[in-house]
Design a protein around this motif. Structure first.
Motif, mmCIF file in Angstrom:
data_model
loop_
_atom_site.group_PDB
_atom_site.id
_atom_site.type_symbol
_atom_site.label_atom_id
_atom_site.label_comp_id
_atom_site.label_asym_id
_atom_site.label_seq_id
_atom_site.Cartn_x
_atom_site.Cartn_y
_atom_site.Cartn_z
ATOM 1 N N THR A 166 0.958 -1.130 -0.153
ATOM 2 C CA THR A 166 0.088 0.144 -0.051
ATOM 3 C C THR A 166 0.923 1.483 0.165
ATOM 4 N N PRO A 167 0.262 2.196 -0.764
ATOM 5 C CA PRO A 167 1.219 3.470 -0.672
ATOM 6 C C PRO A 167 1.461 4.322 0.628
ATOM 7 N N ASP A 168 2.386 4.986 1.007
ATOM 8 C CA ASP A 168 2.532 5.689 1.992
ATOM 9 C C ASP A 168 3.638 6.682 1.895
ATOM 10 N N ASP A 169 4.076 7.598 2.947
ATOM 11 C CA ASP A 169 4.729 8.790 2.461
ATOM 12 C C ASP A 169 6.109 8.295 1.964
ATOM 13 N N VAL A 170 6.662 6.929 2.302
ATOM 14 C CA VAL A 170 8.007 6.598 1.841
ATOM 15 C C VAL A 170 7.598 5.892 0.543
ATOM 16 N N HIS A 171 6.773 5.061 0.450
ATOM 17 C CA HIS A 171 6.616 4.162 -0.933
ATOM 18 C C HIS A 171 5.487 4.824 -1.704
ATOM 19 N N ARG A 172 6.122 5.513 -2.699
ATOM 20 C CA ARG A 172 5.164 6.433 -3.355
ATOM 21 C C ARG A 172 5.340 6.320 -4.802
ATOM 22 N N PHE A 173 5.927 5.328 -5.331
ATOM 23 C CA PHE A 173 6.428 4.932 -6.576
ATOM 24 C C PHE A 173 5.580 3.407 -7.021
ATOM 25 N N ILE A 232 0.972 -3.337 -8.447
ATOM 26 C CA ILE A 232 1.411 -4.499 -7.724
ATOM 27 C C ILE A 232 2.051 -4.122 -6.431
ATOM 28 N N ALA A 233 2.688 -3.209 -6.211
ATOM 29 C CA ALA A 233 3.143 -2.774 -5.111
ATOM 30 C C ALA A 233 3.834 -1.106 -5.298
ATOM 31 N N TRP A 234 4.307 -0.628 -4.195
ATOM 32 C CA TRP A 234 4.902 0.743 -4.279
ATOM 33 C C TRP A 234 6.242 0.663 -3.620
ATOM 34 N N VAL A 235 7.013 1.451 -4.268
ATOM 35 C CA VAL A 235 8.402 1.133 -3.929
ATOM 36 C C VAL A 235 8.865 2.667 -3.508
#
Length: 334
Positions: free
Chosen positions: A98-105, A138-141
């Motif tokens: 799930t997206p968050d402040d760190v994983h936005r891409f 699929i995911a956020w990095v």
């Protein structure tokens, strides 16, 4: 990395020369059994009857070297371009489901319409967000530079903030041509050709955020992924033949010249010369030409550093079934 094998659709300027095994530098010193084991992992998926017959014969061989020498002939295929060997690997990225402040891409799955021809460019997808909120994530990095290089490699592992990891593999691309950002840095006068490596590019993009973003946009090609977490953790990522690839025994080639699944003899020059029998189990959008090959180094940072240092000349010789090898010569003379 991915592509479809043919080996038949090559131009008139290509030459093919049948060699003897005695002309392969270092042939007698290699671990032929290691190469045979890798050959067996994908030869059953080759469609042509002669390859399938050899695959059945390979399973009963007492001597791997004798098998290759008895049933194959080395064929040097050249198109006028010098040989070039590079390396690739399976990167590991930090991410989240799930997206968050760190994983936005986002790491995107392939939209159905992308298979129909040229699709959105990298800039339209990344800068304009034209794929957002379609359920394709699929995911956020957390690192857009590492995501860019994940697309270059074509597969990777994402370590999840939630715990565990998922594996992603190549699903397709947007149909736009691949453009080397390393070559663009050279054209811009930032570096000399011998100075460019994946790590050098990473560092430059991070030091120069605005110019770095534009550099990444120079490559309009964009790769989509699929989750392949069913592949065991101790196995390599899936290659173009949908089977796990093997460090330092799998090579990515241009399937217009080399059939996927074929054994290839590598004579890499430069630092750390390599003389090794490998199997052509993968392809890539940047791998074009009869003497162009990409060596798989494995998973993780150490493999990435080793792969990033490799950019050497040499030659690649394809091992072809005997009748097929001589038939190729007849095609040229005809």
């Amino acid at each position: 990395m991915t592509g479809a094998a043919s080996g038949d659709d090559i131009g008139p300027d290509v030459t093919r020369t049948i060699l003897d095994f005695s002309q392969l530098d270092g042939w007698e010193g290699d671990d032929h059994q290691a190469a045979l084991d890798v050959f067996l992992s994908t030869c059953g998926d080759m469609a042509a009857p002669d390859w399938r017959a050899l695959c059945r014969a390979a399973a009963d061989q007492g001597s791997a070297r004798t098998f290759f020498e008895l049933f194959f002939r080395p064929v040097l295929i050249e198109d006028g371009a010098p040989g070039l060997f590079t390396g690739y690997f399976e990167p590991e990225l930090d991410g989240s489901l799930t997206p968050d402040d760190v994983h936005r891409f986002p790491v995107y799955a392939m939209p159905e319409e992308a298979a129909e021809g040229p699709f959105l460019t990298r800039r339209e997808i990344v800068e304009e967000g034209l794929l957002a909120e379609r359920g394709l994530e699929i995911a956020w990095v957390g690192d857009p530079v590492e995501l860019f290089f994940l697309q270059i490699q074509g597969s990777g592992r994402i370590r999840l903030a939630e715990g565990g990891a998922i594996r992603v593999g190549y699903a397709g691309a947007n149909g736009h041509p691949y453009r080397s950002i390393g070559q663009e840095l050279v054209r811009m006068g930032v570096y000399e050709p011998h100075q460019v490596s994946a790590q050098v590019i990473r560092n430059w993009v991070r030091r120069n955020p605005e110019e770095g973003f534009e550099l990444l946009m120079h490559n309009p090609s964009f790769v989509f992924f699929r989750e392949v977490s069913h592949v065991p953790a101790d196995k390599g990522p899936l290659g173009a033949m949908n089977r796990s690839v093997t460090p330092l025994r799998t090579v990515a080639v241009d399937p217009a010249y080399v059939p996927l699944g074929a054994p290839v003899w590598i004579e890499k020059e430069g630092e750390g010369p390599m003389r090794r029998l490998m199997i052509a189990q993968d392809t890539g959008s940047a791998i074009n030409g009869a003497q162009r090959a990409d060596v798989f180094f494995g998973t993780g940072d150490a493999a990435g550093r080793a792969a990033g240092r490799l950019r050497d000349g040499g030659r690649m010789i394809v091992l072809m079934p005997i009748q097929r090898a001589y038939a190729m010569l007849d095609e040229v003379s005809g």
